[in-house]
Write an enzyme that holds these catalytic residues in place. Structure first.
Site, PDB file in Angstrom:
ATOM      1  N   GLN A  60      -3.510  59.110   9.231  1.00 62.40           N
ATOM      2  CA  GLN A  60      -4.501  58.207   8.964  1.00 62.40           C
ATOM      3  C   GLN A  60      -5.172  57.360  10.443  1.00 62.40           C
ATOM      4  OE1 GLN A  60      -2.603  55.242   6.475  1.00 62.40           O
ATOM      5  NE2 GLN A  60      -4.518  53.686   6.410  1.00 62.40           N
ATOM      6  N   PHE A  61      -6.256  57.767  10.885  1.00 61.03           N
ATOM      7  CA  PHE A  61      -7.002  57.341  11.965  1.00 61.03           C
ATOM      8  C   PHE A  61      -7.260  55.926  11.989  1.00 61.03           C
ATOM      9  CE2 PHE A  61     -10.655  57.745   9.169  1.00 61.03           C
ATOM     10  CZ  PHE A  61     -11.476  56.810   9.685  1.00 61.03           C
ATOM     11  N   THR A  62      -7.289  55.251  10.678  1.00 61.89           N
ATOM     12  CA  THR A  62      -7.641  53.784  10.651  1.00 61.89           C
ATOM     13  C   THR A  62      -6.440  52.865  11.332  1.00 61.89           C
ATOM     14  OG1 THR A  62      -6.567  53.523   8.506  1.00 61.89           O
ATOM     15  CG2 THR A  62      -8.942  54.056   8.693  1.00 61.89           C
TER      16      THR A  62
END
Length: 146
Positions: free
Chosen positions: A78-80
């Site tokens: 999850q890059f967010t």
């Protein structure tokens, strides 16, 4: 490296309607990688996650680790987690590692968890995923390597 750990009674991840991973009792790990993360960061977090005592003992105290309760892991990239919302209304993801760096490190992290004796299910890196979970407790912990 940044991980949001949620203790879960059940969790699954689907990509294009197909289940790619599911667990019963265990941890859902939302995993973010930043530019200067290395295998050392992944090893640190894998060891920390495997040793955390977040499950109740007979006295109702958080005193048992995941392996002591037969738990498993669902790991989702999850890059967010490295989204910055300080300016404007649209998040900046400049602190998130590029996919060519993040994917191998996420895979390494999952293998590091497995080397701790844990069963690990995963989503698919970079895919649009539907994640469902029942947060048990609720217990949610942030684990960072820096």
């Amino acid at each position: 490296m940044r991980v949001i750990l949620q203790r879960s009674g059940y969790a699954s991840v689907k990509v294009d309607g197909e289940t790619t991973g599911s667990i019963d009792k265990g941890y859902v790990l939302l995993v973010g990688v930043t530019h200067d993360d290395t295998e050392k960061d992944a090893d640190y977090i894998a060891k920390k996650v495997s040793g955390l005592r977040l499950w109740e003992d007979d006295d109702g105290k958080m005193n048992k680790a995941i392996d002591e309760v037969g738990g498993t892991i669902l790991s989702v990239s999850q890059f967010t987690l490295y989204g910055d919302v300080k300016k404007g209304r649209r998040p900046s993801f400049i602190e998130a590692a590029r996919p060519e760096q993040a994917e191998p490190l996420w895979n390494y992290f999952n293998e590091a968890l497995r080397s701790q004796g844990l069963h690990v299910e995963t989503g698919i890196f970079g895919a649009m995923m539907d994640v469902q979970l029942t947060n048990d407790g609720p217990v949610t912990i942030i684990v960072e390597s820096k």
